[in-house]
Design a protein around this motif. Structure first.
Motif, PDB file in Angstrom:
ATOM      1  N   UNK A  53       9.790  71.958  -7.904  1.00 52.95           N
ATOM      2  CA  UNK A  53      10.999  71.310  -7.433  1.00 52.95           C
ATOM      3  C   UNK A  53      12.200  72.199  -7.723  1.00 52.95           C
ATOM      4  N   UNK A  54      13.074  72.303  -6.728  1.00 57.37           N
ATOM      5  CA  UNK A  54      14.340  73.018  -6.881  1.00 57.37           C
ATOM      6  C   UNK A  54      15.476  72.050  -6.569  1.00 57.37           C
ATOM      7  N   UNK A  55      16.510  72.072  -7.394  1.00 60.32           N
ATOM      8  CA  UNK A  55      17.762  71.391  -7.086  1.00 60.32           C
ATOM      9  C   UNK A  55      18.795  72.510  -6.985  1.00 60.32           C
ATOM     10  N   UNK A  56      19.465  72.587  -5.834  1.00 62.20           N
ATOM     11  CA  UNK A  56      20.340  73.726  -5.534  1.00 62.20           C
ATOM     12  C   UNK A  56      21.778  73.299  -5.287  1.00 62.20           C
ATOM     13  N   UNK A  57      22.696  74.141  -5.733  1.00 63.47           N
ATOM     14  CA  UNK A  57      24.104  74.024  -5.370  1.00 63.47           C
ATOM     15  C   UNK A  57      24.378  75.190  -4.431  1.00 63.47           C
ATOM     16  N   UNK A  58      24.787  74.858  -3.203  1.00 64.02           N
ATOM     17  CA  UNK A  58      25.019  75.876  -2.176  1.00 64.02           C
ATOM     18  C   UNK A  58      26.417  75.703  -1.592  1.00 64.02           C
ATOM     19  N   UNK A  59      27.124  76.798  -1.322  1.00 59.71           N
ATOM     20  CA  UNK A  59      28.431  76.672  -0.670  1.00 59.71           C
ATOM     21  C   UNK A  59      28.290  75.981   0.685  1.00 59.71           C
ATOM     22  N   UNK A  60      29.205  75.076   0.949  1.00 58.95           N
ATOM     23  CA  UNK A  60      29.230  74.356   2.220  1.00 58.95           C
ATOM     24  C   UNK A  60      29.782  75.292   3.295  1.00 58.95           C
ATOM     25  N   UNK A  61      29.235  75.263   4.517  1.00 59.81           N
ATOM     26  CA  UNK A  61      29.808  76.084   5.596  1.00 59.81           C
ATOM     27  C   UNK A  61      31.286  75.743   5.797  1.00 59.81           C
ATOM     28  N   UNK A  62      32.121  76.739   6.134  1.00 55.01           N
ATOM     29  CA  UNK A  62      33.563  76.517   6.267  1.00 55.01           C
ATOM     30  C   UNK A  62      33.940  75.318   7.144  1.00 55.01           C
ATOM     31  N   UNK A  63      33.228  75.092   8.224  1.00 57.94           N
ATOM     32  CA  UNK A  63      33.568  73.990   9.139  1.00 57.94           C
ATOM     33  C   UNK A  63      33.346  72.612   8.512  1.00 57.94           C
ATOM     34  N   UNK A  64      32.574  72.554   7.422  1.00 58.94           N
ATOM     35  CA  UNK A  64      32.239  71.272   6.797  1.00 58.94           C
ATOM     36  C   UNK A  64      32.851  71.105   5.409  1.00 58.94           C
ATOM     37  N   UNK A  65      33.747  72.011   5.005  1.00 60.03           N
ATOM     38  CA  UNK A  65      34.256  71.993   3.640  1.00 60.03           C
ATOM     39  C   UNK A  65      35.236  70.865   3.339  1.00 60.03           C
ATOM     40  N   UNK A  66      35.662  70.116   4.332  1.00 62.11           N
ATOM     41  CA  UNK A  66      36.541  68.975   4.068  1.00 62.11           C
ATOM     42  C   UNK A  66      35.829  67.949   3.183  1.00 62.11           C
ATOM     43  N   UNK A  67      34.514  67.871   3.276  1.00 58.86           N
ATOM     44  CA  UNK A  67      33.731  66.929   2.471  1.00 58.86           C
ATOM     45  C   UNK A  67      33.490  67.449   1.060  1.00 58.86           C
ATOM     46  N   UNK A  68      33.660  68.745   0.851  1.00 58.75           N
ATOM     47  CA  UNK A  68      33.433  69.352  -0.460  1.00 58.75           C
ATOM     48  C   UNK A  68      32.986  70.783  -0.311  1.00 58.75           C
TER      49      UNK A  68
END
Length: 118
Positions: A53-68
């Motif tokens: 199992x992997x739990x990952x933190x990944x940068x959100x694509x620029x177009x979707x960064x309003x959510x975080x």
């Protein structure tokens, strides 16, 4: 595991023991799969080589960064899913706390059995 992270290099930031699983929290990750990772918490059954199992933190694509700014994503044999998007998943402490919670829940482990080793 189709979408398993391909980790070329990474720096271990923390290690945990959770029942029969060892969990390593990695940072400063260079991947070979085209994804960028802020952090990865990988759960490995003791005595085995590959994480289950992997739990990952990944940068959100620029177009979707309003959510975080970061996505919290899980990858296992049976599931690959984005669980949440939030700026907080870029913070080591917040990520570690939530990633451990998600991992023990998915693996059916008691939260009280987590021991930080490093």
């Amino acid at each position: 595991m189709q979408e398993r992270p391909v980790i070329k290099t990474a720096i271990p930031k923390r290690r945990y023991q959770a029942g029969r699983y060892a969990a390593s929290l990695l940072g400063e990750i260079e991947s070979g799969d085209g994804r960028r990772y802020r952090y990865i918490l990988a759960f490995v059954v003791q005595g085995q080589a590959e994480p289950v199992l992997y739990v990952c933190s990944e940068p959100t694509p620029p177009a979707e960064q309003a959510a975080g700014a970061y996505r919290l994503r899980v990858v296992s044999e049976t599931l690959t899913e984005t669980l949440d998007t939030d700026d907080g998943w870029g913070d080591l402490d917040r990520f570690a706390e939530q990633a451990l919670r998600v991992g023990v829940q998915m693996l059916g482990l008691p939260e009280s059995g987590i021991v930080r080793l490093l």
